[in-house]
Design an enzyme around this catalytic site. Structure first.
Site, PDB file in Angstrom:
ATOM      1  CE  LYS A  23      -1.653   1.564   4.060  1.00 54.08           C
ATOM      2  NZ  LYS A  23      -1.450   2.969   4.469  1.00 54.08           N
ATOM      3  CG  ASN A  24       2.177   2.793   3.577  1.00 54.21           C
ATOM      4  OD1 ASN A  24       1.032   3.147   3.265  1.00 54.21           O
ATOM      5  ND2 ASN A  24       2.540   2.557   4.814  1.00 54.21           N
ATOM      6  CB  CYS A 118      -5.287  10.874  11.846  1.00 54.26           C
ATOM      7  SG  CYS A 118      -3.682  10.146  12.138  1.00 54.26           S
ATOM      8  NE  ARG A 123       0.280  10.132  10.478  1.00 54.28           N
ATOM      9  CZ  ARG A 123      -0.207   9.188   9.684  1.00 54.28           C
ATOM     10  NH1 ARG A 123      -1.397   8.704   9.896  1.00 54.28           N
ATOM     11  NH2 ARG A 123       0.515   8.747   8.679  1.00 54.28           N
ATOM     12  CG  ASP A 306       2.901   1.305   9.587  1.00 52.06           C
ATOM     13  OD1 ASP A 306       2.388   2.113  10.380  1.00 52.06           O
ATOM     14  OD2 ASP A 306       3.271   1.629   8.446  1.00 52.06           O
ATOM     15  NE  ARG A 398      -7.540   4.575   5.368  1.00 52.55           N
ATOM     16  CZ  ARG A 398      -6.947   5.586   5.956  1.00 52.55           C
ATOM     17  NH1 ARG A 398      -7.322   5.955   7.157  1.00 52.55           N
ATOM     18  NH2 ARG A 398      -5.972   6.243   5.362  1.00 52.55           N
TER      19      ARG A 398
END
Ligand code: EPU
Length: 418
Positions: A23-24, A118, A123, A306, A398
């Site tokens: 994803k990233n 968030c 952030r 993560d 997501r």
């Protein structure tokens, strides 16, 4: 749309499962297409909600996108139709800020909603903005939007105050089209940064040192199209190995990049799992009960933030006392309280969590607060006695491609419910 996951826990999981593309790495790769009027073809874009959001964002900026997620995706921005990333999209996905660098470099103007806070912390994007200013951009904050302008960006030496992944990516994309040489000091060394550098190089950018803390970019006047295969998702890979360790099972992931997993694999071994690496395959054999271990998150190649929530689930069921220190985000322990609802004994204070392992979790109704927190609740649910119901699983969609399908392939009893 089903919003809950229901898991009957207590099974030992085993088998083989394939890792998706990262994803990233996919999100910045899609945004890089803004740098050129030629097509960028990405071979293996994962089917994720964040990818759909990025596609919508790019389409709003004038991109023509063809190909389903999960297969080859072709992105072409022949002409920019807009230079604005609206609040509706930025507020659902902070990575939207990745359009700022390419827009500024190509159009000389960009208007992007400020992301704000968030679930995992404040952030800010001050380091991105300071970097763009160093490259000669005028930056103003107006009505909740960043407005950036520059006639042509000029190469500069930029030392960020802290290591930022998307900040490094944003500045690298902007510098690719700047006049002269840019040096990024204190750059993020994450594999996703190197993957973006590989794509940009394929598009004609001149970049050296990606993957180290000093990246040098010699600006060019034009960037073209390219074809690119995105690296495997190291966080999904780690997440899929934990079921082996937490259920005393035997899980093999296929299509992984083990060199990106060093810190995660070392920690799984410390927790008593047996790890076997063979090419792009990693096998994780759990023992009857995991062992306690201490974790400190840090930028790559350290232990990834993560993976912190997923390891909290593992350590929550381990034999002994573990300490987890989160150094990247100030508020990334929301899953602790939910794990406690499942019988865990976790106390958090500031950036530290003390985890007293319990012999087993009990199924419960819990709520997901963010992407990786959702994953940790799923993992605890797999190991729990009884039924776990996780609400707000849209967080999971997501960033995990068909997670429950993959877990079912490993023998899990997991389903969606309305
Ligand atoms: N920070 C600042 N100012 C900035 C930029 C960052 O203070 O201008 C702070 C952040 O608030 C944070 C730290 O620096 O405390 C590191 O943040 P970073 O910028 O590296 O995070 P990011 O680029 O926004 C990416 C990933 C995250 C991952 C972090 C850390 C993407 C799209 N997102 O975020 O992924 O946790 O790096 O590795 O690449 C996830 O996938 O679940 C996820 C949150």
């Amino acid at each position: 749309m089903a919003t809950r996951l229901v898991i009957e826990g207590g099974r030992r999981l085993g088998g083989e499962v394939r890792v998706s593309a990262a994803k990233n790495a996919a999100l910045p790769a899609l945004c890089a297409a803004l740098l050129t009027s030629e097509p960028v073809v990405l071979e293996n874009v994962p089917d994720l909600a964040d990818v759909a959001t990025t596609r919508a964002l790019l389409e709003g900026l004038g991109a023509e996108i063809s190909g389903e997620s999960g297969s080859e995706t072709r992105v072409q921005v022949a002409r920019l139709a807009s230079h604005e990333a609206p609040y509706e999209l930025v507020s659902t996905m902070r990575a939207s800020v990745l359009v700022l660098g390419p827009l500024l470099a190509r159009a000389g103007v960009a208007r992007v909603a400020l992301p704000g806070g968030c679930a995992i912390g404040v952030r800010p994007i001050d380091q991105h903005l300071k970097g763009f200013q160093k490259l000669g951009a005028d930056i103003a904050i107006k009505n909740g939007y960043v407005e950036a302008r520059a006639s042509r960006l000029k190469g500069a030496r930029i030392t960020t105050d802290l290591v930022t992944v998307t900040g490094t990516e944003n500045l690298m994309m902007a510098a690719a089209l700047a006049e002269g040489t840019t040096v990024l000091e204190n750059a993020a060394r994450e594999p996703e940064v190197s993957d973006l550098a590989r794509l940009l190089t394929g598009m004609g950018a001149r970049i050296e040192g990606a993957g180290t803390e000093r990246i040098e970019i010699e600006g060019v006047t034009e960037i073209g199209g390219a074809r690119h295969r995105i690296i495997p998702d190291r966080i999904e890979a780690g997440t899929l190995l934990v079921p082996g360790a937490i259920t005393g099972g035997d899980v093999t992931i296929i299509g992984a990049a083990p060199r990106h997993l060093t810190a995660t694999l070392a920690k799984l071994e410390e927790c008593g799992a047996q790890i076997t690496v063979d090419g792009d395959r990693v096998r994780c054999q759990g023992r009857e009960r995991p062992q306690a271990a201490d974790i400190i998150t840090s930028p790559f190649p350290g232990f990834p933030t993560d993976m912190q929530a997923q390891f909290m689930a593992l350590l929550g069921a381990a034999d002994g006392l573990s300490k987890i220190t989160e150094t990247i985000f100030e508020n990334r322990f929301m899953h602790a309280a939910e794990l406690n609802r499942m019988g865990a004994r976790i106390e958090t204070e500031g950036s530290t969590a003390v985890v007293r392992g319990v012999p087993s979790y009990q199924g419960a109704q819990v709520m997901a607060t963010d992407l990786r927190a959702s994953a940790s609740l799923v993992l605890a649910g797999l190991a729990a006695n009884g039924t776990t119901e996780i609400s707000r699983v849209y967080h999971l969609d997501r960033g995990y491609e068909r997670l429950e399908w993959k877990l079912r392939a490993l023998g899990a009893n997991i389903d969606r419910a309305a």
